[in-house]
Design a protein around this motif. Structure first.
Motif, PDB file in Angstrom:
ATOM      1  N   GLU A  30      17.181 114.914  30.919  1.00 13.90           N
ATOM      2  CA  GLU A  30      15.734 114.943  31.120  1.00 13.90           C
ATOM      3  C   GLU A  30      15.347 114.261  32.434  1.00 13.90           C
ATOM      4  OE1 GLU A  30      13.727 116.701  28.285  1.00 13.90           O
ATOM      5  OE2 GLU A  30      15.751 117.271  28.855  1.00 13.90           O
ATOM      6  N   GLY A  78      11.046 112.230  31.440  1.00 11.89           N
ATOM      7  CA  GLY A  78      11.711 112.613  30.195  1.00 11.89           C
ATOM      8  C   GLY A  78      12.699 111.590  29.686  1.00 11.89           C
ATOM      9  N   SER A  89       9.795 116.188  26.031  1.00 12.08           N
ATOM     10  CA  SER A  89      11.024 115.493  25.646  1.00 12.08           C
ATOM     11  C   SER A  89      10.855 114.727  24.341  1.00 12.08           C
ATOM     12  CB  SER A  89      11.455 114.530  26.756  1.00 12.08           C
ATOM     13  OG  SER A  89      11.683 115.220  27.967  1.00 12.08           O
TER      14      SER A  89
END
Length: 224
Positions: free
Chosen positions: A133, A138, A192
């Protein structure tokens, strides 16, 4: 002219052979390097997994892998897609299980490990095993204290028949959590954090009833 053409073809052939040779050599070096470092990579990965298990099931000093096959839990004999890890304290008492799960995040597949306590029917820990991420956004799923607090006592209680999760774990918008089975998201990392809620929701919905109803398998460890 013919002589120059012959020389040109000869030079091209030599160059081609040299390039092929270099390519083959580079390929061999890559394979040798990979084969040489693979055992160390696997060892480090196993050590990281073991440390993660201790984090998501607090108070344990020993673990035992189990495999889930055809809704039956058996001691694991090798690598398996549905591995779970039972944790035991210093007296050999069963304290809970660590469960591996994965799902699509914003950038790629996110692999996680979470702890489950069958006695209290709660998720008791969470750890990101692998994530790509976005740094600073993220990757907050690994660092944000408030987000991580979702997984200290996340409710995954079963219904009266003990055959299904009463309320599936679901992600909610940051600041709107009102129920103990909801995962409060992260502002700026919505996709996320929502992915984590969905991963745990899907995994617990599938595995928690099976694990809860087969706790005696893990208890045997104490008497070995």
């Amino acid at each position: 002219m013919t002589g120059q053409a012959t020389i040109s073809k000869s030079s091209s052939a030599k160059m081609l052979r040299a390039m092929v040779g270099i390519g083959v050599l580079c390929g061999l070096l890559i394979v040798i390097t990979y084969e040489g470092t693979l055992p160390r990579i696997e060892r480090l990965r196993a050590e990281a997994l073991q440390q993660a298990i201790f984090r998501v099931v607090p108070g344990i000093v020993e673990t035992q892998p189990y495999s889930l096959k055809d809704n039956e839990i058996i001691p694991a004999e090798g690598q398996d897609e549905k591995l779970i890890y039972a944790g035991y304290d210093s007296q050999g008492n069963f304290k809970g299980v660590a469960i591996a799960a994965s799902g699509q995040g914003y950038a790629d597949i996110i692999r996680i490990l979470y702890g489950y306590d069958p006695v209290n029917q709660k998720v008791i820990g969470f750890y990101v095993l692998e994530s790509k991420e976005t740094p600073g956004l993220g990757d907050k799923i690994e660092k944000d204290t408030k987000f991580l607090s979702n997984f200290i006592e996340l409710d995954v209680s079963l219904d009266n028949d003990m055959q299904a999760v009463l309320n599936k774990v679901v992600p909610v918008k940051n600041g709107t959590k009102i129920n103990p089975w909801e995962v409060d998201g992260i502002t700026g990392a919505t996709i996320s954090s929502r992915a984590i809620g969905n991963i745990i929701g899907n995994s617990t919905e599938e595995l928690v009833p099976i694990i809860y109803n087969n706790q005696e398998v893990f208890q045997k460890k104490k008497n070995e």
